[in-house]
Design a protein around this motif. Structure first.
Motif, PDB file in Angstrom:
ATOM      1  N   GLY A  33       0.885  -1.235   0.062  1.00  0.00           N
ATOM      2  CA  GLY A  33      -0.120  -0.127  -0.044  1.00  0.00           C
ATOM      3  C   GLY A  33       0.786   1.067  -0.130  1.00  0.00           C
ATOM      4  N   GLU A  34       0.122   2.230   0.650  1.00  0.00           N
ATOM      5  CA  GLU A  34       0.870   3.653   0.530  1.00  0.00           C
ATOM      6  C   GLU A  34       1.633   4.033   1.817  1.00  0.00           C
ATOM      7  OE1 GLU A  34      -1.985   6.407  -1.392  1.00  0.00           O
ATOM      8  OE2 GLU A  34      -0.960   7.911  -0.096  1.00  0.00           O
ATOM      9  N   GLY A  35       0.821   4.155   2.768  1.00  0.00           N
ATOM     10  CA  GLY A  35       1.329   4.491   4.087  1.00  0.00           C
ATOM     11  C   GLY A  35       0.097   4.137   5.207  1.00  0.00           C
ATOM     12  N   PRO A  36       0.605   4.228   6.429  1.00  0.00           N
ATOM     13  CA  PRO A  36      -0.332   3.852   7.588  1.00  0.00           C
ATOM     14  C   PRO A  36      -1.336   5.069   7.501  1.00  0.00           C
ATOM     15  CG  PRO A  36       1.944   3.526   8.224  1.00  0.00           C
ATOM     16  CD  PRO A  36       2.049   4.026   7.134  1.00  0.00           C
ATOM     17  N   GLY A  37      -2.631   4.656   8.020  1.00  0.00           N
ATOM     18  CA  GLY A  37      -3.503   5.873   8.178  1.00  0.00           C
ATOM     19  C   GLY A  37      -3.863   6.017   9.807  1.00  0.00           C
TER      20      GLY A  37
ATOM     21  N   GLU B 169      -4.141   2.422  11.544  1.00  0.00           N
ATOM     22  CA  GLU B 169      -3.232   1.677  11.317  1.00  0.00           C
ATOM     23  C   GLU B 169      -2.026   2.318  12.205  1.00  0.00           C
ATOM     24  OE1 GLU B 169      -4.845   3.035   8.860  1.00  0.00           O
ATOM     25  OE2 GLU B 169      -5.559   1.108   8.008  1.00  0.00           O
TER      26      GLU B 169
ATOM     27  N   PRO C 294      -1.169  -2.882   9.299  1.00  0.00           N
ATOM     28  CA  PRO C 294      -1.538  -2.474   8.264  1.00  0.00           C
ATOM     29  C   PRO C 294      -2.920  -2.618   7.866  1.00  0.00           C
ATOM     30  CG  PRO C 294      -0.291  -4.335   7.736  1.00  0.00           C
ATOM     31  CD  PRO C 294      -0.358  -3.944   9.183  1.00  0.00           C
ATOM     32  N   PHE C 295      -3.737  -1.602   6.953  1.00  0.00           N
ATOM     33  CA  PHE C 295      -5.024  -1.834   6.336  1.00  0.00           C
ATOM     34  C   PHE C 295      -5.957  -2.610   7.336  1.00  0.00           C
ATOM     35  CE2 PHE C 295      -2.542  -1.353   2.292  1.00  0.00           C
ATOM     36  CZ  PHE C 295      -3.301  -0.720   1.834  1.00  0.00           C
TER      37      PHE C 295
ATOM     38  N   ASN D 201       3.344  -1.334   3.510  1.00  0.00           N
ATOM     39  CA  ASN D 201       3.499  -0.178   3.018  1.00  0.00           C
ATOM     40  C   ASN D 201       4.647   0.516   2.542  1.00  0.00           C
ATOM     41  OD1 ASN D 201       0.439   0.674   3.086  1.00  0.00           O
ATOM     42  ND2 ASN D 201       0.901   0.419   5.362  1.00  0.00           N
TER      43      ASN D 201
ATOM     44  N   HIS E 224      -6.328   1.278  -5.095  1.00  0.00           N
ATOM     45  CA  HIS E 224      -6.112   1.267  -3.738  1.00  0.00           C
ATOM     46  C   HIS E 224      -7.487   1.043  -3.095  1.00  0.00           C
ATOM     47  CE1 HIS E 224      -5.397   2.638   0.233  1.00  0.00           C
ATOM     48  NE2 HIS E 224      -4.093   2.638  -0.017  1.00  0.00           N
TER      49      HIS E 224
END
Ligand code: URA
Length: 183
Positions: free
Chosen positions: A40-44, A47, A53-54, A81, A155
Motif C-alpha cells: 500500500g501507500e502508508g499507514p492511516g 493503522e 496495516p490496512f 506499505n 487502492h
C-alpha cells in the motif's frame, strides 16, 4: 535475517521526519513465506493507532475480496506499505520519506520471497512499475521484472470512493489467485 529482526531494526529508525509524529510503527504483517506480497501507500489513523496495516474500512474491503479468492494474511499473504510511519493528515509520503524507508520494504520482499508483488494504488505502482504507470488503464496486467512477477490494482480507498470499480478490483484479485495456484 528474519522479519522479526528487521522489525526491531525498523522500530529504531530515525531516517526521516515521520518517526517523530507517529504513534506506532506499522511494519507489515502476514505469512513469512507468503505467495503474494501486497504493498500500500502508508499507514492511516487506525493503522497508526494499532500498529497494523490496512485495518480501517479499506482494509476490511480488501480482506473480504481476498478471502473470496482463498487469500488471507493468515494463509498466503504478506502486506506492508511504502512507508512504515503515518504521514501526518494522511498526506502522500514525500520522496525523501519513501527513499528513507524503501530499503526496509525491499528487505521484507527478499525475506518473504513472494511469487507475485501486488501494488495497491498509484504510490507503490509508480515506484515498482514506473512513474508513468496508470492504475486505471493498466490494473491487472502482469509484469515480469528481474525474474519476479508484479501487478497493480486500485487502492481500496479508491474503491470506497467509487464503488463502480469494485468488480474490476475483484477480477484483478481473482486473476492473482489463479496465477499463484498455477505456479
Ligand atoms: N492505506 C494504506 O495505503 N495503507 C494502510 O495500511 C492503510 C491505508
Amino acid at each position: 535475517m528474519k522479519l522479526e529482526e528487521l522489525r526491531q531494526e525498523c522500530s529504531e529508525c530515525k531516517g526521516c521526519r515521520l518517526y517523530s509524529t507517529r504513534n506506532n510503527l506499522v511494519f507489515g504483517e502476514g505469512v513469512e513465506n507468503a505467495d503474494v506480497f501486497i504493498i500500500g501507500e502508508g499507514p492511516g489513523e487506525n493503522e497508526d493507532r494499532e500498529g497494523r496495516p490496512f485495518i480501517g474500512r479499506g482494509g476490511k474491503l480488501l480482506d473480504e475480496c481476498l478471502e473470496k479468492q482463498g487469500l488471507s494474511r493468515e494463509k498466503n499473504i504478506y502486506i506492508a506499505n511504502m512507508v512504515k510511519c503515518r504521514p501526518p493528515e494522511n498526506r502522500d509520503p514525500k520522496t525523501d520519506e519513501k527513499e528513507a524507508c524503501i530499503g526496509y520494504l525491499l528487505k521484507q520482499i527478499e525475506i518473504v520471497n513472494p511469487k507475485i508483488i501486488v501494488c495497491l494504488g498509484r504510490v507503490s505502482a509508480s515506484y515498482f512499475l514506473g512513474k508513468d504507470f496508470k492504475v486505471t488503464k493498466q490494473h491487472g496486467e502482469i509484469f515480469e521484472i528481474d525474474g519476479r512477477k508484479y501487478t497493480a490494482t486500485f487502492h481500496p480507498a479508491a474503491i470506497l470512493r467509487n464503488i463502480n470499480n469494485k468488480p474490476l478490483f475483484e477480477a484483478d484479485i481473482e486473476k492473482i489467485s489463479n496465477l499463484i495456484s498455477n505456479l
